[in-house]
Design a protein around this motif. Structure first.
Motif, PDB file in Angstrom:
ATOM      1  N   ARG A  28       2.606  39.749 -84.979  1.00  0.00           N
ATOM      2  CA  ARG A  28       3.495  39.196 -86.020  1.00  0.00           C
ATOM      3  C   ARG A  28       4.918  39.061 -85.489  1.00  0.00           C
ATOM      4  NH1 ARG A  28       2.607  38.099 -91.076  1.00  0.00           N
ATOM      5  NH2 ARG A  28       0.723  39.337 -91.259  1.00  0.00           N
ATOM      6  N   TRP A  52      -6.099  38.967 -92.292  1.00  0.00           N
ATOM      7  CA  TRP A  52      -5.229  38.939 -93.459  1.00  0.00           C
ATOM      8  C   TRP A  52      -5.663  40.019 -94.443  1.00  0.00           C
ATOM      9  CZ3 TRP A  52      -9.230  35.789 -92.426  1.00  0.00           C
ATOM     10  CH2 TRP A  52     -10.201  35.622 -93.389  1.00  0.00           C
ATOM     11  N   CYS A  91      -2.456  36.410 -90.533  1.00  0.00           N
ATOM     12  CA  CYS A  91      -2.452  35.297 -91.483  1.00  0.00           C
ATOM     13  C   CYS A  91      -2.106  35.832 -92.869  1.00  0.00           C
ATOM     14  CB  CYS A  91      -3.820  34.625 -91.523  1.00  0.00           C
ATOM     15  SG  CYS A  91      -4.217  33.721 -90.027  1.00  0.00           S
ATOM     16  N   ASP A  92      -1.701  34.925 -93.736  1.00  0.00           N
ATOM     17  CA  ASP A  92      -1.388  35.303 -95.112  1.00  0.00           C
ATOM     18  C   ASP A  92      -2.580  35.151 -96.042  1.00  0.00           C
ATOM     19  OD1 ASP A  92       1.279  35.908 -94.482  1.00  0.00           O
ATOM     20  OD2 ASP A  92       1.865  33.809 -94.705  1.00  0.00           O
ATOM     21  N   SER A  93      -3.590  34.352 -95.610  1.00  0.00           N
ATOM     22  CA  SER A  93      -4.711  34.069 -96.498  1.00  0.00           C
ATOM     23  C   SER A  93      -5.885  33.493 -95.709  1.00  0.00           C
ATOM     24  CB  SER A  93      -4.293  33.048 -97.558  1.00  0.00           C
ATOM     25  OG  SER A  93      -3.980  31.813 -96.923  1.00  0.00           O
TER      26      SER A  93
END
Length: 111
Positions: A28, A52, A91-93
């Motif tokens: 990240r 995620w 990832c966020d989703s």
């Protein structure tokens, strides 16, 4: 209570997911708002997962193979281990992870 072999399997899954989360968290810091760090991770590793947070998934972690599905199939089919470089992309989703799947080799997906 689960049988002892299931506990071992559950612990192995937990350990695997923990390692992927640690890799994704470390990566990240590399993210700069462009696709270049993502491309570099995919290019340099043999096996790459998108990771995620997902409360509906076991251990609260969602994963999707971005690169290395063919490698996994060969390992499974031949029942042998291989040395490979593994990495993870935060990832966020799921939707963001699915978008990344197109960044890897086109024929290298599990589904």
């Amino acid at each position: 209570m689960l049988p002892s072999n299931s506990q071992t399997e559950a612990q192995q899954i937990f350990n695997y997911l923990s390692r992927l989360v640690a890799m994704a968290n470390a990566n990240r810091a590399l993210m700069d708002g462009t696709m270049e760090p993502v491309r570099k991770i995919i290019e340099e590793a043999d096996f790459v997962c998108a990771v995620w947070q997902d409360a509906k998934r076991p251990y609260g972690v969602g994963t999707l193979t971005i690169k290395g599905a063919t490698l996994l199939r060969n390992v499974s089919a031949n029942n042998v281990g291989v040395r490979c470089l593994v990495d993870a992309i935060p990832c966020d989703s799921l939707e963001q992870a699915l978008a990344l799947q197109g960044q890897g080799p086109k024929a290298d997906v599990l589904n």
